[in-house]
Motif scaffolding. Sequence first.
Motif, PDB file in Angstrom:
ATOM      1  N   LEU A   1       0.897  -1.174   0.110  1.00 17.40           N
ATOM      2  CA  LEU A   1       0.010   0.031  -0.139  1.00 17.40           C
ATOM      3  C   LEU A   1       0.990   1.214  -0.044  1.00 17.40           C
ATOM      4  N   SER A   2       0.608   2.045  -0.924  1.00 13.62           N
ATOM      5  CA  SER A   2       1.495   3.316  -1.341  1.00 13.62           C
ATOM      6  C   SER A   2       0.905   4.500  -1.195  1.00 13.62           C
ATOM      7  N   PHE A   3       1.428   5.547  -0.795  1.00 15.71           N
ATOM      8  CA  PHE A   3       0.354   6.946  -0.793  1.00 15.71           C
ATOM      9  C   PHE A   3       1.442   7.889  -1.381  1.00 15.71           C
ATOM     10  N   GLY A   4       0.865   8.361  -2.542  1.00 14.74           N
ATOM     11  CA  GLY A   4       1.820   9.305  -3.376  1.00 14.74           C
ATOM     12  C   GLY A   4       1.198  10.589  -3.249  1.00 14.74           C
ATOM     13  N   GLU A   5       1.780  11.520  -3.946  1.00  9.46           N
ATOM     14  CA  GLU A   5       1.325  13.000  -4.129  1.00  9.46           C
ATOM     15  C   GLU A   5      -0.246  13.365  -4.211  1.00  9.46           C
ATOM     16  N   LYS A   6      -0.643  14.149  -3.431  1.00  8.47           N
ATOM     17  CA  LYS A   6      -2.094  14.493  -3.522  1.00  8.47           C
ATOM     18  C   LYS A   6      -2.993  13.253  -3.045  1.00  8.47           C
ATOM     19  N   MET A   7      -2.517  12.357  -2.202  1.00 10.18           N
ATOM     20  CA  MET A   7      -3.181  11.223  -1.668  1.00 10.18           C
ATOM     21  C   MET A   7      -3.474  10.094  -3.112  1.00 10.18           C
ATOM     22  N   PHE A   8      -2.503  10.140  -3.924  1.00 10.48           N
ATOM     23  CA  PHE A   8      -2.619   8.876  -5.033  1.00 10.48           C
ATOM     24  C   PHE A   8      -2.322   7.808  -4.332  1.00 10.48           C
ATOM     25  N   ILE A   9      -3.425   6.633  -4.177  1.00  8.65           N
ATOM     26  CA  ILE A   9      -3.018   5.501  -3.460  1.00  8.65           C
ATOM     27  C   ILE A   9      -2.788   4.332  -4.481  1.00  8.65           C
ATOM     28  N   SER A  10      -1.909   3.501  -4.114  1.00  2.53           N
ATOM     29  CA  SER A  10      -1.652   2.341  -4.960  1.00  2.53           C
ATOM     30  C   SER A  10      -1.867   1.285  -3.993  1.00  2.53           C
ATOM     31  N   ALA A  11      -2.304   0.264  -4.349  1.00  3.76           N
ATOM     32  CA  ALA A  11      -2.461  -0.995  -3.271  1.00  3.76           C
ATOM     33  C   ALA A  11      -2.107  -2.276  -4.402  1.00  3.76           C
ATOM     34  N   THR A  12      -1.626  -3.318  -3.881  1.00  5.24           N
ATOM     35  CA  THR A  12      -1.466  -4.323  -4.507  1.00  5.24           C
ATOM     36  C   THR A  12      -1.894  -5.590  -3.617  1.00  5.24           C
ATOM     37  N   MET A  13      -2.400  -6.646  -4.167  1.00  2.00           N
ATOM     38  CA  MET A  13      -2.839  -7.756  -3.782  1.00  2.00           C
ATOM     39  C   MET A  13      -2.304  -8.837  -4.694  1.00  2.00           C
ATOM     40  N   CYS A  14      -3.482  -9.295  -5.285  1.00  2.00           N
ATOM     41  CA  CYS A  14      -3.075 -10.220  -6.501  1.00  2.00           C
ATOM     42  C   CYS A  14      -3.216  -9.348  -7.815  1.00  2.00           C
ATOM     43  N   ASN A  15      -4.149  -8.234  -7.781  1.00 12.13           N
ATOM     44  CA  ASN A  15      -4.429  -7.215  -8.709  1.00 12.13           C
ATOM     45  C   ASN A  15      -3.827  -5.844  -8.033  1.00 12.13           C
ATOM     46  N   ASP A  16      -3.855  -4.861  -9.099  1.00 11.03           N
ATOM     47  CA  ASP A  16      -3.268  -3.720  -8.528  1.00 11.03           C
ATOM     48  C   ASP A  16      -4.466  -2.826  -8.615  1.00 11.03           C
ATOM     49  N   PHE A  17      -4.450  -1.829  -7.589  1.00  9.22           N
ATOM     50  CA  PHE A  17      -5.489  -0.840  -7.252  1.00  9.22           C
ATOM     51  C   PHE A  17      -4.916   0.237  -7.394  1.00  9.22           C
ATOM     52  N   TYR A  18      -5.798   1.719  -7.895  1.00  7.92           N
ATOM     53  CA  TYR A  18      -5.122   2.865  -7.918  1.00  7.92           C
ATOM     54  C   TYR A  18      -6.495   3.820  -7.892  1.00  7.92           C
ATOM     55  N   GLY A  19      -6.162   4.985  -6.993  1.00  2.00           N
ATOM     56  CA  GLY A  19      -7.098   5.892  -7.059  1.00  2.00           C
ATOM     57  C   GLY A  19      -6.748   7.106  -6.098  1.00  2.00           C
TER      58      GLY A  19
END
Length: 145
Positions: free
Chosen positions: A59-77
């Motif tokens: 689970l990663s938090f980028g600029e302006k709270m861009f969130i990236s999560a991985t399990m089996c698939n990748d999630f972004y928002g």
Amino acid sequence: MKRIIPLMLLGFLLTTCQTAKVSADNNDYVTEQQLIHHSFVLTEMDGNTITGKVGVPTLSFGEKMFISATMCNDFYGMGRISDSVLIVKHLSKTELECVDEDLSKWDKLIKRMLTDGSVVSYHGKKLILTQGRNKLVYTLRDYIN
């Protein structure tokens, strides 16, 4: 005039008591600024330690709270934290078939936790997402210190 002074003192006292409570709870209150530019690795799921996974869920938090999560698939928002609740309104995800049964189940869980909202707490290097009976514990694992 005699009544105004006690009323003003009472108002001041109520305001300071309320402010003190907010300050006392501030240690548990998570802000977006605390998480931006940090990456975490899933280390515990509902009290069970995560071991032996080929792909490590993150689970990663980028600029302006861009969130990236991985399990089996990748999630972004784009996420928001309000009153220590993390919500990602428009969550995108890849559509891969999962070979690992656990990761397949966890895909659904992380999607629900991010879109419906989960309570987030951050203590030391541990980031905890909680929703109902589910609890994900992530450990800070930044790429650059």
